[in-house]
Design a protein around this motif. Structure first.
Motif, PDB file in Angstrom:
ATOM      1  N   LEU A   1      -5.683  -3.289  -9.086  1.00  8.98           N
ATOM      2  CA  LEU A   1      -5.644  -2.664  -7.756  1.00  8.98           C
ATOM      3  C   LEU A   1      -6.990  -2.279  -7.168  1.00  8.98           C
ATOM      4  CD1 LEU A   1      -2.556  -2.061  -8.726  1.00  8.98           C
ATOM      5  CD2 LEU A   1      -2.665  -0.584  -6.755  1.00  8.98           C
TER       6      LEU A   1
ATOM      7  N   ASP B   1      -3.234   4.647 -12.005  1.00  4.30           N
ATOM      8  CA  ASP B   1      -3.586   6.057 -12.200  1.00  4.30           C
ATOM      9  C   ASP B   1      -3.426   6.508 -13.654  1.00  4.30           C
ATOM     10  OD1 ASP B   1      -4.241   6.333  -9.552  1.00  4.30           O
ATOM     11  OD2 ASP B   1      -2.273   7.081  -8.953  1.00  4.30           O
TER      12      ASP B   1
ATOM     13  N   ARG C   1      -8.583  10.671 -12.312  1.00  3.73           N
ATOM     14  CA  ARG C   1      -7.981  10.067 -13.516  1.00  3.73           C
ATOM     15  C   ARG C   1      -9.036   9.775 -14.579  1.00  3.73           C
ATOM     16  NH1 ARG C   1      -3.166  12.066 -12.001  1.00  3.73           N
ATOM     17  NH2 ARG C   1      -2.859  11.548  -9.824  1.00  3.73           N
TER      18      ARG C   1
ATOM     19  N   THR D   1       0.073   4.793   0.558  1.00  6.48           N
ATOM     20  CA  THR D   1      -0.021   5.700   1.714  1.00  6.48           C
ATOM     21  C   THR D   1       0.239   4.943   3.012  1.00  6.48           C
ATOM     22  OG1 THR D   1      -2.420   5.423   1.621  1.00  6.48           O
ATOM     23  CG2 THR D   1      -1.531   7.458   0.693  1.00  6.48           C
TER      24      THR D   1
ATOM     25  N   THR E   1       0.842  -1.209   0.000  1.00  8.24           N
ATOM     26  CA  THR E   1       0.000   0.000   0.000  1.00  8.24           C
ATOM     27  C   THR E   1       0.875   1.255   0.000  1.00  8.24           C
ATOM     28  OG1 THR E   1      -1.328   1.377   1.508  1.00  8.24           O
ATOM     29  CG2 THR E   1      -0.377  -0.606   2.456  1.00  8.24           C
TER      30      THR E   1
END
Ligand code: EPU
Length: 441
Positions: A332, A310, A378, A170, A168
């Motif tokens: 993801l 993204d 996005r 963050t 992960t």
């Protein structure tokens, strides 16, 4: 723009993108580095910070907690978190963006306490934070969840040997920040390797932290008693660069990207070349050019250095222009195809697989202008690329999502020759209105 009227973008498609474009600082690097400034009482000077709504929100959190944020021209921010700093991130700010979770680790390390509502942000999947909580718990924190908020406490954080369930982004950043001031040594295994992880480590090390191997899947952090002042230039945004590279290719244009983090874009560059796009790299930057047909090329998103989730929506927009069918799978997030209905409203022919983790894009499609709404950052970039390729005028609503992640996208595209202009929203605009009133800039 009139008060109370939402901004929309009006795009008149069909122009090739041509010229030079300087890439801005990375959102996903700037946000954790801003949170990290709470780990020291000394001033932190950050350069190349992009002008984005999420950056403003992070600055708002810092100010609400008692830090002083100075904004200079040219993307320079100075953050000083001296004296007493609050522990409670205001609910409306926490819910306003996903990255608010990045304040959990620094507040725990600094105050021994952090209270924050479950983060909001893009609705692209479940977006759990169990790994943040599990890692901080291993470091000695107690974390309870009540009424949609986390309350975290720790007398003193200590080092730990943490193995993440998944890399992960963050989560890795939160644990890395907390570990800089913990007692002893922390290892984060199965860590995320995105470029913004390395950038955060550089910023922290410039403040006196002892972090090694960031950018690999095993990060080592030796805790220190305190951090000092910081001075850091935020890395250029590979996601912004990738978005404009795809836009140039989709319109059949010729764009030189300056300050372009080429190494971070390896997986995209491979796909673009396979599709028949010319990508040349020299000391000046990265030149993306297409003057022939596009081939369909399949992809699956992956964690870095795999193909970034993204950039997946933008890539799907590109594949609408390819001669054949491309299969795109999302590894993801479970809800990252929420742009498909809107891209189809522009004339794309995209089928969503029944399990919703993949699509089939049939090309080439002559896209046509329409009225569409952006569901997340996005997806917004994908719809913009669709609109740039479309015949006629498109009205893009939900532009606030683009403002969260792309610095002055309308201005940058206009300078490359696109016809994009901001307009205030009117009730129920129709495609007929658009045909009668195309963008004029
Ligand atoms: N996950 C868990 N448990 C956790 C953490 C993550 O199950 O504790 C799962 C998520 O549900 C997801 C996967 O792991 O399925 C990856 O999530 P990750 O935590 O890596 O994502 P994030 O940290 O919330 C950051 C970026 C996103 C980007 C992702 C993936 C920031 C501020 N955000 O989110 O950026 O999509 O990594 O690369 O860095 C964007 O910029 O538009 C954006 C959404």
């Amino acid at each position: 723009m009139g008060k109370g009227l939402a901004k929309q973008l009006q795009i008149h498609g069909g122009n090739l993108l041509q010229g030079e474009l300087r890439i801005s600082g990375a959102k996903n690097a700037a946000l954790p580095i801003m949170a990290a400034s709470l780990l020291t009482e000394e001033p932190c000077r950050l350069e190349n910070v992009p002008g984005l709504a999420d950056v403003d929100n992070a600055a708002g959190i810092l100010e609400d907690l008692g830090a002083i944020v100075g904004r200079e021209a040219d993307g320079v921010l100075t953050i000083t978190a001296r004296g007493t700093i609050g522990s409670h991130v205001p609910d409306f700010r926490a819910r306003g963006m996903r990255a608010s979770i990045l304040f959990m680790g620094p507040l725990l390390a600094r105050n021994g306490e952090a209270v924050l509502a479950k983060p909001g942000g893009d609705d692209i999947g479940m977006r759990r934070v169990d790994q943040h909580v599990a890692g901080l718990t291993q470091m000695g924190a107690t974390v309870s969840e009540e009424d949609g908020s986390f309350a975290c406490r720790a007398e003193r954080l200590h080092g730990a040997d943490i193995l993440l369930d998944m890399p992960t982004v963050t989560g890795t950043e939160n644990l890395m920040m907390a570990a800089t001031l913990a007692d002893g040594h922390t290892t984060i295994s199965n860590a995320a390797r995105e470029p913004h992880i390395s950038d955060l480590a550089s910023a922290l090390n410039a403040m006196g932290a002892k972090i090694t191997s960031a950018g690999t899947d095993r990060i080592e952090i030796e805790g220190v008693d305190q951090l000092g002042s910081g001075h850091h230039r935020v890395c250029p945004d590979y996601l912004e660069a990738g978005t404009y590279a795809i836009a140039a290719a989709a319109t059949g244009g010729d764009v030189l990207l300056l300050d372009c983090p080429v190494v971070d874009l390896r997986s995209l560059i491979t796909k673009l070349r396979q599709a028949g796009v010319s990508v040349e790299v020299d000391a000046e930057g990265m030149r993306v050019r297409r003057d022939g047909p596009l081939q369909p090329v399949d992809l699956i998103t992956w964690t870095y250095p795999g193909f970034a989730t993204d950039l997946q929506p933008q890539y799907a927009a590109l594949m609408t222009q390819a001669s054949g069918t491309a299969v795109i799978q999302e590894f993801l997030f479970e809800n990252r195809f929420n742009y498909v209905s809107e891209l189809n409203a522009l004339g794309a022919r995209i089928e969503l697989f029944p399990h919703r983790r993949g699509i089939r894009v049939h090309g080439p499609s002559q896209l046509r202008g329409n009225v569409v709404t952006i569901p997340d950052i996005r997806a917004g970039a994908a719809l913009m690329i669709g609109a740039l390729c479309a015949r006629g005028g498109t009205l893009l609503g939900g532009v606030e999502h683009l403002d969260r992640g792309y610095e002055d996208m309308a201005g940058k595209l206009s300078r490359l020759g696109a016809q994009v202009r901001a307009t205030a929203s009117r009730p129920d605009p129709t495609p007929a209105d658009l045909a009668a009133n195309p963008a004029s800039e």
